[in-house]
Write an enzyme that holds these catalytic residues in place. Sequence first.
Site, PDB file in Angstrom:
ATOM      1  N   GLU A   1      67.794  44.213  78.462  1.00 40.61           N
ATOM      2  CA  GLU A   1      66.471  44.699  78.071  1.00 40.61           C
ATOM      3  C   GLU A   1      66.453  45.188  76.629  1.00 40.61           C
ATOM      4  O   GLU A   1      67.462  45.676  76.115  1.00 40.61           O
ATOM      5  CB  GLU A   1      66.028  45.837  79.007  1.00 40.61           C
ATOM      6  CG  GLU A   1      65.743  45.351  80.418  1.00 40.61           C
ATOM      7  CD  GLU A   1      65.358  46.455  81.397  1.00 40.61           C
ATOM      8  OE1 GLU A   1      64.441  46.214  82.192  1.00 40.61           O
ATOM      9  OE2 GLU A   1      65.979  47.536  81.363  1.00 40.61           O
TER      10      GLU A   1
ATOM     11  N   CYS B   1      65.131  56.449  77.230  1.00 34.08           N
ATOM     12  CA  CYS B   1      66.575  56.651  77.145  1.00 34.08           C
ATOM     13  C   CYS B   1      67.190  56.830  78.526  1.00 34.08           C
ATOM     14  O   CYS B   1      66.725  57.649  79.315  1.00 34.08           O
ATOM     15  CB  CYS B   1      66.879  57.912  76.327  1.00 34.08           C
ATOM     16  SG  CYS B   1      66.913  57.607  74.585  1.00 34.08           S
TER      17      CYS B   1
END
Length: 369
Positions: free
Chosen positions: A108, A362
């Site tokens: 990704e 994150c």
Amino acid sequence: MSASLPLVFDAPRRGMPPRHLADLSADERRAAVTELGEKPFRARQLAHHYFGRLNADVESMTDIPAGSRAKLGADLLPTLLTPVRNLDTDEGTTRKTLWRAHDGTLLESVLMRYPDRATVCISSQAGCGMACPFCATGQGGLQRNLSTAEIVDQVRSAAAMMRDGEVPGGPGRLSNVVFMGMGEPLANYKRVINAVHRICDPAPEGLGLSQRSVTVSTVGLVPAIRRMTAEDLHVTLAVSLHTPDDELRDTLVPVNNRWKVEEVLQAARGYADHTGRRVSIEYALIRDINDQPWRADLLGKLLHKHLGQFVHVNLIPLNPTPGSKWDASPKPVEREFVRRVREAGVPCTVRDTRGQEIAAACGQLAAEE
């Protein structure tokens, strides 16, 4: 709170893609083109299209003879990454792309557009071997390293999305690249460093971004930080510290069992001294785990001692991951933590968390279909 997964530094060798233009230096490209029976200048034409025009479709390169296009395309511009899907949030200004590599591996990248800049967060490995228990990528284990070209192609694609106005706000320019997606960049050292050169070399040898707009993140692989210092790069080094004390960091960031906090900070100082660049310290704030006032005080003290003026703390409210028992600290705790770190003379800001709703923030990248 035990680290159940082993640390993995050496990725399996399986599945690496065929060679690609972006894997090669300018000299290597000329040699590769000559091997195929073409004139050396074809290498520069290909690079002009790929790096300069952000175009990976060899059939549209009409300045190259039709007979040469198929041969050059197959050998130097194979399709490395195919988009499986895009997920958008933040009114379309954050886009997560799931890519399938030639061997079926999934990875990704995340493109984030702000009023004053556009940043792409890219992956350097499929999965991660660092086994951090609060990170979805680390909990998924390491599939393999990405090639230089697989890394670069994430950036080229993001730059093309910006140029073509695919993100709200009209056509624009990609301004920043952060190696903060899937993987530990410095565990795939050679390919990541080569990718930095391709990203930053002026077009048509590279994508032409400034080294100062590129950030390379690490959990603290001390020998690799020292090695990167000797490269004479001027990228920003980001260290995922997450706690200032070895006792907790041994669990939160298992690589700490090999290189302790002070060793990591000393290596980071060496990089700062050599480059004159501030080191970014990443700190995911986790409720009742690493958010105590005494840890804020110790963090400020250690960073002031080892890095002085060459440091900035990015506080990241923990992003939730499936099955995790941990969550972000309450806002009053977060504010007090920031205050205490700043009191030690260390700049500290809370990161603007993007993409949480689409698992693009994150620690959330898991590359699931």
